[in-house]
Scaffold this motif. Structure first.
Motif, PDB file in Angstrom:
ATOM      1  N   GLN A  23       0.830  -1.210   0.000  1.00  0.00           N
ATOM      2  CA  GLN A  23       0.000   0.000   0.000  1.00  0.00           C
ATOM      3  C   GLN A  23       0.857   1.250   0.000  1.00  0.00           C
ATOM      4  N   GLN A  24       1.940   1.222   0.798  1.00  0.00           N
ATOM      5  CA  GLN A  24       2.828   2.382   0.867  1.00  0.00           C
ATOM      6  C   GLN A  24       3.541   2.600  -0.459  1.00  0.00           C
ATOM      7  N   ALA A  25       3.937   1.519  -1.114  1.00  0.00           N
ATOM      8  CA  ALA A  25       4.634   1.634  -2.397  1.00  0.00           C
ATOM      9  C   ALA A  25       3.744   2.294  -3.447  1.00  0.00           C
ATOM     10  N   LEU A  26       2.501   1.833  -3.537  1.00  0.00           N
ATOM     11  CA  LEU A  26       1.575   2.408  -4.519  1.00  0.00           C
ATOM     12  C   LEU A  26       1.269   3.869  -4.202  1.00  0.00           C
ATOM     13  N   ARG A  27       1.070   4.170  -2.942  1.00  0.00           N
ATOM     14  CA  ARG A  27       0.768   5.542  -2.535  1.00  0.00           C
ATOM     15  C   ARG A  27       1.957   6.469  -2.807  1.00  0.00           C
ATOM     16  N   THR A  28       3.151   5.981  -2.473  1.00  0.00           N
ATOM     17  CA  THR A  28       4.349   6.791  -2.657  1.00  0.00           C
ATOM     18  C   THR A  28       4.608   7.083  -4.126  1.00  0.00           C
ATOM     19  N   GLN A  29       4.490   6.068  -4.962  1.00  0.00           N
ATOM     20  CA  GLN A  29       4.741   6.264  -6.390  1.00  0.00           C
ATOM     21  C   GLN A  29       3.756   7.276  -6.980  1.00  0.00           C
ATOM     22  N   ARG A  30       2.499   7.163  -6.594  1.00  0.00           N
ATOM     23  CA  ARG A  30       1.478   8.082  -7.099  1.00  0.00           C
ATOM     24  C   ARG A  30       1.760   9.523  -6.645  1.00  0.00           C
ATOM     25  N   ASN A  31       2.060   9.705  -5.378  1.00  0.00           N
ATOM     26  CA  ASN A  31       2.282  11.044  -4.846  1.00  0.00           C
ATOM     27  C   ASN A  31       3.557  11.674  -5.391  1.00  0.00           C
ATOM     28  N   TRP A  32       4.625  10.877  -5.490  1.00  0.00           N
ATOM     29  CA  TRP A  32       5.894  11.416  -5.985  1.00  0.00           C
ATOM     30  C   TRP A  32       5.755  11.837  -7.444  1.00  0.00           C
ATOM     31  N   TRP A  33       5.039  11.026  -8.224  1.00  0.00           N
ATOM     32  CA  TRP A  33       4.887  11.351  -9.644  1.00  0.00           C
ATOM     33  C   TRP A  33       4.057  12.609  -9.849  1.00  0.00           C
ATOM     34  N   LYS A  34       3.072  12.828  -9.009  1.00  0.00           N
ATOM     35  CA  LYS A  34       2.265  14.048  -9.118  1.00  0.00           C
ATOM     36  C   LYS A  34       3.140  15.283  -8.959  1.00  0.00           C
ATOM     37  N   ARG A  35       4.105  15.199  -8.074  1.00  0.00           N
ATOM     38  CA  ARG A  35       4.971  16.349  -7.803  1.00  0.00           C
ATOM     39  C   ARG A  35       6.125  16.462  -8.785  1.00  0.00           C
ATOM     40  N   ASN A  36       6.593  15.351  -9.333  1.00  0.00           N
ATOM     41  CA  ASN A  36       7.838  15.350 -10.097  1.00  0.00           C
ATOM     42  C   ASN A  36       7.726  14.840 -11.533  1.00  0.00           C
ATOM     43  N   GLY A  37       6.587  14.251 -11.890  1.00  0.00           N
ATOM     44  CA  GLY A  37       6.455  13.611 -13.190  1.00  0.00           C
ATOM     45  C   GLY A  37       6.771  14.515 -14.375  1.00  0.00           C
ATOM     46  N   ALA A  38       6.336  15.753 -14.316  1.00  0.00           N
ATOM     47  CA  ALA A  38       6.557  16.669 -15.440  1.00  0.00           C
ATOM     48  C   ALA A  38       8.047  16.901 -15.683  1.00  0.00           C
ATOM     49  N   PHE A  39       8.826  16.892 -14.613  1.00  0.00           N
ATOM     50  CA  PHE A  39      10.262  17.133 -14.756  1.00  0.00           C
ATOM     51  C   PHE A  39      10.994  15.884 -15.244  1.00  0.00           C
ATOM     52  N   VAL A  40      10.494  14.705 -14.893  1.00  0.00           N
ATOM     53  CA  VAL A  40      11.063  13.473 -15.441  1.00  0.00           C
ATOM     54  C   VAL A  40      10.828  13.424 -16.948  1.00  0.00           C
ATOM     55  N   GLU A  41       9.636  13.793 -17.366  1.00  0.00           N
ATOM     56  CA  GLU A  41       9.320  13.829 -18.792  1.00  0.00           C
ATOM     57  C   GLU A  41      10.185  14.864 -19.517  1.00  0.00           C
ATOM     58  N   SER A  42      10.465  15.972 -18.856  1.00  0.00           N
ATOM     59  CA  SER A  42      11.323  17.001 -19.452  1.00  0.00           C
ATOM     60  C   SER A  42      12.751  16.495 -19.599  1.00  0.00           C
ATOM     61  N   ALA A  43      13.225  15.743 -18.604  1.00  0.00           N
ATOM     62  CA  ALA A  43      14.568  15.170 -18.683  1.00  0.00           C
ATOM     63  C   ALA A  43      14.654  14.182 -19.840  1.00  0.00           C
ATOM     64  N   ASP A  44      13.626  13.371 -20.004  1.00  0.00           N
ATOM     65  CA  ASP A  44      13.606  12.422 -21.109  1.00  0.00           C
ATOM     66  C   ASP A  44      13.604  13.154 -22.446  1.00  0.00           C
ATOM     67  N   PHE A  45      12.881  14.266 -22.515  1.00  0.00           N
ATOM     68  CA  PHE A  45      12.893  15.077 -23.732  1.00  0.00           C
ATOM     69  C   PHE A  45      14.310  15.574 -24.011  1.00  0.00           C
ATOM     70  N   GLY A  46      14.990  16.096 -22.979  1.00  0.00           N
ATOM     71  CA  GLY A  46      16.341  16.615 -23.168  1.00  0.00           C
ATOM     72  C   GLY A  46      17.280  15.560 -23.705  1.00  0.00           C
ATOM     73  N   LEU A  47      17.169  14.349 -23.208  1.00  0.00           N
ATOM     74  CA  LEU A  47      17.985  13.254 -23.692  1.00  0.00           C
ATOM     75  C   LEU A  47      17.610  12.893 -25.123  1.00  0.00           C
ATOM     76  N   ALA A  48      16.326  12.711 -25.360  1.00  0.00           N
ATOM     77  CA  ALA A  48      15.867  12.283 -26.685  1.00  0.00           C
ATOM     78  C   ALA A  48      16.189  13.313 -27.768  1.00  0.00           C
ATOM     79  N   TYR A  49      16.072  14.591 -27.454  1.00  0.00           N
ATOM     80  CA  TYR A  49      16.301  15.622 -28.466  1.00  0.00           C
ATOM     81  C   TYR A  49      17.748  15.596 -28.935  1.00  0.00           C
ATOM     82  N   ASP A  50      18.675  15.431 -28.006  1.00  0.00           N
ATOM     83  CA  ASP A  50      20.075  15.382 -28.397  1.00  0.00           C
ATOM     84  C   ASP A  50      20.416  14.075 -29.097  1.00  0.00           C
ATOM     85  N   ILE A  51      19.737  12.994 -28.738  1.00  0.00           N
ATOM     86  CA  ILE A  51      19.947  11.726 -29.434  1.00  0.00           C
ATOM     87  C   ILE A  51      19.516  11.847 -30.888  1.00  0.00           C
ATOM     88  N   ILE A  52      18.386  12.498 -31.109  1.00  0.00           N
ATOM     89  CA  ILE A  52      17.899  12.674 -32.480  1.00  0.00           C
ATOM     90  C   ILE A  52      18.901  13.479 -33.303  1.00  0.00           C
TER      91      ILE A  52
END
Length: 236
Positions: free
Chosen positions: A55-84
């Motif tokens: 229960q704690q694992a599911l709750r933690t993952q959901r809450n952390w992603w709400k706060r940080n998910g947009a920045f993880v996606e931005s980091a992936d964009f930064g990596l992918a753009y330079d790879i392209i």
């Protein structure tokens, strides 16, 4: 292992001079992807320890992603753009660099988690303490102000250049007639763990961060793997 990351980021143009192994962008990308993958590794490791850790694992993952998910996606964009940018002329080389980096991030996170879990006398207590740190914000990406600002800049870039990235990726795939999956190496290793060494792995769905692979084993049987952000599971 950090030296391997530095070499890969150097190849991708994310590394600065020798006195500063990782450029600000490279540091921000690595920081976000590694923190996210570490949390996912803890969630996987703690999921079946007890009902409370599940229960704690599911709750933690959901809450952390709400706060940080947009920045993880931005980091992936930064990596992918330079790879392209690399793959415009060297499609296979750039794609394999991306696969190797994804594999290395996952490998590092899994190793750290496995070592701590193996040495823990009370795995439930360890899981609850670690997950609570993530849940309460101690491991949020805002914790490092300098790298956080780098992620903010990447987020702005993704908003202004996202369509350009998609067009470049489509152009590369059309010209080379090849679609590469970022989690290819991860699936190869996972197949070996499940008694299928030397599997012929093939990408079925490429919609990063979601990917689906199948693998033909030497004995003629098949495996199917589903991946999310480089974290893959064999499905029965």
């Amino acid at each position: 292992m950090r030296s391997v990351i530095s070499m890969l980021l150097l190849s991708l143009g994310l590394v600065g001079c020798s006195s500063n192994p990782l450029s600000p962008t490279g540091e921000a990308v690595y920081y976000a992807l590694q923190t996210d993958t570490s949390l996912r590794s803890w969630v996987d490791a703690c999921y079946d320890v007890s009902s409370e850790t599940k229960q704690q694992a599911l709750r933690t993952q959901r809450n952390w992603w709400k706060r940080n998910g947009a920045f993880v996606e931005s980091a992936d964009f930064g990596l992918a753009y330079d790879i392209i940018k690399v793959t415009d002329d060297r499609a296979e080389t750039g794609a394999r660099m991306a696969m190797a980096l994804t594999w290395q991030v996952v490998e590092t996170a899994e190793q750290e988690v496995n070592e701590l879990m193996t040495g823990a006398s009370d795995k439930e207590d360890l899981c609850l303490r670690i997950l609570e740190r993530y849940n309460e914000g101690e491991m949020d990406l805002r914790g490092n102000e300098e790298l956080y600002q780098g992620l903010v800049k990447l987020q702005r870039r993704s908003q202004s250049q996202g369509k350009d990235l998609a067009m470049k990726r489509a152009s590369v795939e059309k010209r080379t007639k090849t679609v590469y999956g970022r989690s290819f190496y991860v699936v190869e290793k996972l197949a070996k763990r499940h008694g299928c060494p030397g599997a012929q792995v093939q990408l079925l769905k490429n919609d990063w961060p979601h990917e689906v692979y199948d693998g033909r084993c030497p004995d003629g049987s098949y495996i199917l793997a589903r991946c999310e952000w480089g974290n893959c599971l064999i499905t029965e």
